[in-house]
Design an enzyme around this catalytic site. Structure first.
Site, short mmCIF file in Angstrom:
data_model
loop_
_atom_site.label_atom_id
_atom_site.label_comp_id
_atom_site.label_asym_id
_atom_site.label_seq_id
_atom_site.Cartn_x
_atom_site.Cartn_y
_atom_site.Cartn_z
N ARG A 91 0.89 -1.21 -0.10
CA ARG A 91 0.09 0.03 0.08
C ARG A 91 0.89 1.46 -0.01
O ARG A 91 1.96 1.30 0.23
CB ARG A 91 -0.89 -0.02 1.35
N LYS A 146 1.81 1.80 7.48
CA LYS A 146 2.23 0.99 8.69
C LYS A 146 3.14 1.79 9.53
O LYS A 146 3.70 2.82 9.38
CB LYS A 146 2.78 -0.09 8.19
N TYR A 163 -1.03 4.05 11.04
CA TYR A 163 -1.41 3.31 11.77
C TYR A 163 -0.03 2.92 12.58
O TYR A 163 0.89 2.56 12.22
CB TYR A 163 -1.70 1.77 11.13
N HIS A 220 -0.54 1.13 16.34
CA HIS A 220 -0.99 -0.04 17.14
C HIS A 220 0.00 -0.20 18.17
O HIS A 220 0.74 -1.24 18.37
CB HIS A 220 -1.08 -1.34 16.38
N GLU A 250 -5.64 4.38 13.88
CA GLU A 250 -6.60 3.71 14.66
C GLU A 250 -7.48 4.12 15.90
O GLU A 250 -8.43 3.56 16.15
CB GLU A 250 -6.05 2.10 14.83
N ASP A 287 -2.76 -7.36 15.27
CA ASP A 287 -1.92 -6.11 15.59
C ASP A 287 -2.36 -5.44 16.63
O ASP A 287 -1.65 -4.27 16.97
CB ASP A 287 -1.85 -5.30 14.08
#
Length: 372
Positions: A15, A75, A94, A96, A118, A270
């Site tokens: 991505r 990510k 993101y 996490h 998120e 994740d």
């Protein structure tokens, strides 16, 4: 603002954080965009398209990090990126954090401003930047689960939808949110017998109204889960507590209750995973087997369908990215409560309670307001 779009370097992550259309929108607002060469290739966008949209293409990831005030990614940064991050540099991606103590400490030490997709949250408690990838991951969970139920891949050798005269597979979905709903819809569409569990009775009523006849709803509790896993062929973990670790609904001991060749897909991996034996895997080596149970625990599932995923993600993130670029992160977070909830780390402090609790670190609630 100077915006940088590095190429994603996590295993098989194809991505990209900004499409050429997104570059064009940023340019319209007067911002400068630098894109690392070939960053968009995996999603179907070449360097020429970015150049035509008004971006400047840089050869290396080091150049992108060095020049950018705001880094937009997909990510979380991995270890090789940590040294590239500058103090007070805004990272919008993101993260996490609750699943990685190493990443949390690295970002605190770098003094980066970490705004996590998120945990951006609307007043109705929906998570607008998690929804599109949750939709993709929920649908992919069934696609992958069906594949790994095949005998050559160590599954039970059962066809999800069965055939006339042969019953379909039984699918258990833990969690009735976006991931769980999409997984249940996909499994039902393939003809499986589906049970979806959730803690919320109002949510179960909604699901009962919208789901087809081959989907049953059930209250999520230890007794019901223990009973259901005994004859489930495919189990999808779809539990999310925003910004915090997922609870373990299936423990190591419970694997012994399952039939050999059962497949578990933990979409929550994740965030620590809701199946105790799940640890993150990659698209390169997506599965492992414990007690004859096939575990599929890829932490970036949507990365396998980057064209769909990139467009879905950037449709959601771009309006927020524009606000951050136009106003700067402090003003944007003070004026937009949704963005403020996305702020996890800034000035070497943790600003999101779930992250602080995950690693027993101090929680600082009001940094944005007091320093605006």
């Amino acid at each position: 603002m100077i915006i940088g779009i590095p190429k994603e370097i996590k295993n098989n992550e194809n991505r990209v954080a900004l499409t050429p259309a997104g570059v064009s929108e940023m340019k319209k607002h007067g911002h400068t965009v630098y894109v690392q060469s070939t960053a968009g290739l995996g999603s179907g966008f070449n360097d020429e398209e970015y150049t035509e949209a008004g971006a400047e293409v840089l050869a290396t990831i080091e150049e992108v990090y060095a020049i950018a005030e705001m880094i937009i990614k997909v990510k979380e940064p991995i270890a090789s990126e940590y040294p590239l991050i500058k103090k007070d540099q805004l990272l919008f991606t993101y993260f996490h954090f609750a699943s990685s103590e190493e990443l949390t400490h690295a970002m605190l030490e770098k003094g980066a401003v970490c705004l996590a997709y998120e945990t951006v949250e609307k007043t109705d408690r929906s998570l607008p930047l998690l929804v599109p990838m949750s939709e993709v991951a929920g649908r992919m969970a069934i696609q992958q689960g069906a594949k790994y139920l095949e005998k050559p891949l160590k599954g039970r050798g059962i066809l999800l939808g069965g055939v006339p005269g042969v019953p379909p597979a039984k699918v258990l979905v833990l969690g009735g949110g976006i991931v769980g709903t999409q997984a249940a819809k996909m499994a039902a569409g393939l003809g499986a017998q589906v049970t979806i569990m959730d803690l919320s009775l109002p949510r179960l009523r909604q699901l009962d109204d919208i789901m087809p006849a081959n989907v049953n709803t059930e209250m999520s509790n230890h007794y019901n889960i223990t009973k259901a896993i005994k004859d489930a062929d495919l189990i999808v973990g779809a539990v999310l507590i925003p910004g915090a670790k997922a609870p373990h609904l299936i423990t190591r001991d419970m694997l012994k209750l399952m039939r050999p060749g059962t497949v578990v897909v933990d979409v929550a991996v994740d965030q620590g995973g809701c199946i105790e034996t799940c640890t993150p895997t990659t698209h390169e080596n997506p599965t492992f087997i414990i007690d004859d149970i096939v575990h599929y625990c890829v932490a970036n599932m949507p990365g396998a369908v980057p064209y769909t995923s990139t467009l879905a993600l950037t449709n959601a993130t771009l309006p927020y990215a524009v606000q951050l670029a136009n106003k700067g992160w402090k003003k944007a977070c003070n004026e937009n409560e949704e963005l403020k909830k996305g702020l996890n780390i800034a000035d070497g402090k943790i600003l999101y309670k779930g992250v602080a609790e995950a690693w027993n670190l101090p929680f600082n609630e009001e940094l944005v307001l007091t320093n605006a």
